[in-house]
Write a protein that holds these residues in place. Structure first.
Motif, PDB file in Angstrom:
ATOM      1  N   LYS A 156      -5.195 -63.396  45.198  1.00 23.65           N
ATOM      2  CA  LYS A 156      -4.146 -62.586  45.817  1.00 23.65           C
ATOM      3  C   LYS A 156      -4.575 -62.146  47.209  1.00 23.65           C
ATOM      4  N   ARG A 157      -3.602 -61.997  48.095  1.00 20.72           N
ATOM      5  CA  ARG A 157      -3.862 -61.570  49.475  1.00 20.72           C
ATOM      6  C   ARG A 157      -3.737 -60.054  49.561  1.00 20.72           C
ATOM      7  N   VAL A 158      -4.721 -59.403  50.202  1.00 16.22           N
ATOM      8  CA  VAL A 158      -4.679 -57.947  50.356  1.00 16.22           C
ATOM      9  C   VAL A 158      -4.949 -57.588  51.815  1.00 16.22           C
ATOM     10  N   PRO A 159      -4.371 -56.486  52.301  1.00 20.06           N
ATOM     11  CA  PRO A 159      -4.570 -56.104  53.700  1.00 20.06           C
ATOM     12  C   PRO A 159      -6.002 -55.637  53.966  1.00 20.06           C
ATOM     13  N   LEU A 160      -6.521 -56.016  55.125  1.00 18.02           N
ATOM     14  CA  LEU A 160      -7.837 -55.574  55.578  1.00 18.02           C
ATOM     15  C   LEU A 160      -7.611 -54.465  56.595  1.00 18.02           C
ATOM     16  N   ILE A 161      -8.033 -53.233  56.255  1.00 22.61           N
ATOM     17  CA  ILE A 161      -7.719 -52.079  57.085  1.00 22.61           C
ATOM     18  C   ILE A 161      -8.995 -51.396  57.564  1.00 22.61           C
ATOM     19  N   SER A 162      -8.836 -50.393  58.408  1.00 19.68           N
ATOM     20  CA  SER A 162      -9.983 -49.637  58.914  1.00 19.68           C
ATOM     21  C   SER A 162     -10.346 -48.526  57.932  1.00 19.68           C
ATOM     22  N   TRP A 163     -11.549 -47.975  58.087  1.00 22.47           N
ATOM     23  CA  TRP A 163     -11.983 -46.883  57.225  1.00 22.47           C
ATOM     24  C   TRP A 163     -11.126 -45.632  57.469  1.00 22.47           C
ATOM     25  N   GLU A 164     -10.703 -45.438  58.710  1.00 18.91           N
ATOM     26  CA  GLU A 164      -9.830 -44.302  59.014  1.00 18.91           C
ATOM     27  C   GLU A 164      -8.506 -44.436  58.274  1.00 18.91           C
ATOM     28  N   VAL A 212      -9.765 -60.774  41.539  1.00 13.81           N
ATOM     29  CA  VAL A 212      -9.880 -59.796  40.450  1.00 13.81           C
ATOM     30  C   VAL A 212      -8.522 -59.162  40.174  1.00 13.81           C
ATOM     31  N   GLU A 213      -8.402 -58.537  39.013  1.00 11.32           N
ATOM     32  CA  GLU A 213      -7.155 -57.868  38.658  1.00 11.32           C
ATOM     33  C   GLU A 213      -7.024 -56.588  39.481  1.00 11.32           C
ATOM     34  N   ILE A 214      -5.936 -56.464  40.215  1.00  8.35           N
ATOM     35  CA  ILE A 214      -5.747 -55.327  41.122  1.00  8.35           C
ATOM     36  C   ILE A 214      -4.320 -54.813  41.052  1.00  8.35           C
ATOM     37  N   GLY A 215      -4.128 -53.601  41.570  1.00  2.88           N
ATOM     38  CA  GLY A 215      -2.804 -53.021  41.662  1.00  2.88           C
ATOM     39  C   GLY A 215      -2.124 -53.399  42.964  1.00  2.88           C
ATOM     40  N   PRO A 216      -0.850 -53.074  43.097  1.00  3.81           N
ATOM     41  CA  PRO A 216      -0.072 -53.478  44.272  1.00  3.81           C
ATOM     42  C   PRO A 216      -0.469 -52.774  45.568  1.00  3.81           C
ATOM     43  N   ARG A 217      -1.216 -51.663  45.483  1.00  2.00           N
ATOM     44  CA  ARG A 217      -1.603 -50.928  46.692  1.00  2.00           C
ATOM     45  C   ARG A 217      -3.029 -51.238  47.134  1.00  2.00           C
ATOM     46  N   THR A 218      -3.635 -52.254  46.567  1.00  2.00           N
ATOM     47  CA  THR A 218      -5.023 -52.596  46.874  1.00  2.00           C
ATOM     48  C   THR A 218      -5.203 -52.955  48.344  1.00  2.00           C
ATOM     49  N   PHE A 219      -6.340 -52.538  48.907  1.00  2.00           N
ATOM     50  CA  PHE A 219      -6.678 -52.873  50.292  1.00  2.00           C
ATOM     51  C   PHE A 219      -8.139 -53.295  50.361  1.00  2.00           C
ATOM     52  N   SER A 220      -8.580 -53.731  51.518  1.00  2.00           N
ATOM     53  CA  SER A 220      -9.969 -54.146  51.685  1.00  2.00           C
ATOM     54  C   SER A 220     -10.565 -53.522  52.940  1.00  2.00           C
ATOM     55  N   LEU A 221     -11.891 -53.387  52.936  1.00  2.00           N
ATOM     56  CA  LEU A 221     -12.638 -52.791  54.038  1.00  2.00           C
ATOM     57  C   LEU A 221     -13.834 -53.664  54.373  1.00  2.00           C
ATOM     58  N   ASP A 273      -9.037 -50.600  44.998  1.00  2.00           N
ATOM     59  CA  ASP A 273      -7.765 -50.287  44.348  1.00  2.00           C
ATOM     60  C   ASP A 273      -7.641 -48.765  44.254  1.00  2.00           C
ATOM     61  N   PRO A 274      -6.724 -48.157  45.015  1.00  2.00           N
ATOM     62  CA  PRO A 274      -6.599 -46.695  44.997  1.00  2.00           C
ATOM     63  C   PRO A 274      -6.020 -46.148  43.691  1.00  2.00           C
ATOM     64  N   ASP A 275      -5.462 -47.019  42.854  1.00  2.00           N
ATOM     65  CA  ASP A 275      -4.838 -46.579  41.613  1.00  2.00           C
ATOM     66  C   ASP A 275      -5.687 -46.881  40.373  1.00  2.00           C
ATOM     67  N   HIS A 276      -6.905 -47.418  40.595  1.00  2.00           N
ATOM     68  CA  HIS A 276      -7.802 -47.733  39.482  1.00  2.00           C
ATOM     69  C   HIS A 276      -8.723 -46.539  39.235  1.00  2.00           C
ATOM     70  N   GLY A 288     -10.337 -44.436  46.275  1.00  2.00           N
ATOM     71  CA  GLY A 288     -10.119 -45.656  45.520  1.00  2.00           C
ATOM     72  C   GLY A 288     -11.399 -46.176  44.905  1.00  2.00           C
ATOM     73  N   THR A 289     -11.247 -47.126  43.999  1.00  2.00           N
ATOM     74  CA  THR A 289     -12.376 -47.723  43.291  1.00  2.00           C
ATOM     75  C   THR A 289     -12.596 -49.152  43.773  1.00  2.00           C
ATOM     76  N   ALA A 290     -13.847 -49.496  44.071  1.00  2.00           N
ATOM     77  CA  ALA A 290     -14.166 -50.862  44.484  1.00  2.00           C
ATOM     78  C   ALA A 290     -14.021 -51.794  43.289  1.00  2.00           C
ATOM     79  N   ARG A 291     -13.243 -52.845  43.451  1.00  2.00           N
ATOM     80  CA  ARG A 291     -13.028 -53.820  42.377  1.00  2.00           C
ATOM     81  C   ARG A 291     -13.825 -55.095  42.609  1.00  2.00           C
TER      82      ARG A 291
END
Length: 221
Positions: free
Chosen positions: A95-103, A124-133, A153-156, A211-214
């Protein structure tokens, strides 16, 4: 005839598609590989990659098909980038997830996915609001070096020994540590031994878990 802005925009999109497909970066043999894949000279490949010229319409369609990206996105920058869940075979669980800044991670409830300019992938299994850093400093050394990618994943709900992303409420700074649960007590243990372990005090909230690192992985040059 395409103007310089169109050529540069195309080269940026093509380089991004090549990154996702796993072609080595510029300076590491990218133009050689592109020349071989698409049957053109290294000079022609270099012009595409540097924004000096555009492939013809038929060639762009071939490039898009090979790299498994939307031809309209590659040509004009419109529509979704992907035609599948991952550059590869259909039915992939990537799945594709957005790569964002720490801020942005520290204020993620106000982040809109439409603002994302960079992306990465996860299986990995993730929720719809998952992002990457991307790790920027030595806070996760020695296990993870700067440049490591964290899928969050901010919802995990985090559990004992999970890696979490958290925000210091006073300063707004965002960091990363391992959550440790010892009976009724919760601690944040940094990966870097030079940093102190933090007791999470429910009566004096110094931090907020974002959030929790998946998944965490390194990209080596």
């Amino acid at each position: 005839m395409a103007n310089i802005e169109d050529k540069l925009a195309f080269s940026k999109r093509m380089n991004h598609a090549l990154d996702l497909y796993g072609i080595p970066p510029k300076g590491k043999g990218r133009q050689v590989m592109v020349g071989k894949i698409f049957g053109v000279s290294q000079k022609a490949a270099n012009k595409w990659l540097e924004g000096a010229s555009l492939p013809d319409t038929m060639r762009i369609a071939i490039i898009a098909e090979k790299l498994h990206v939307n031809v309209e996105w590659l040509t004009y920058g419109s529509g979704p980038i992907n035609i599948e869940s991952l550059p590869g075979s259909k039915g992939s669980n990537w799945k594709r997830v957005p790569l964002i800044s720490w801020e942005e991670a520290g204020d993620y409830n106000n982040f809109t996915i439409k603002a994302a300019k960079k992306w990465t992938w996860t299986d990995v299994e993730i929720g719809p609001r998952t992002f990457s850093l991307i790790v920027q400093d030595d806070s996760m050394m020695p296990r993870y070096e700067p440049g490591a990618t964290i899928i969050v994943d901010p919802d995990h709900k985090p559990k004992h020994r999970n890696v979490v992303i958290f925000r210091w409420n006073k300063t707004g700074d965002v960091s990363c540590a391992q959550l440790l649960v010892d009976g009724p007590n919760f601690y944040l243990k940094p990966h870097n031994p030079d940093f102190d372990t933090l007791l999470i005090d429910e009566n004096n909230q110094k931090i907020t878990i974002c959030g929790t690192a998946r998944q965490i992985f390194m990209t080596y040059s």
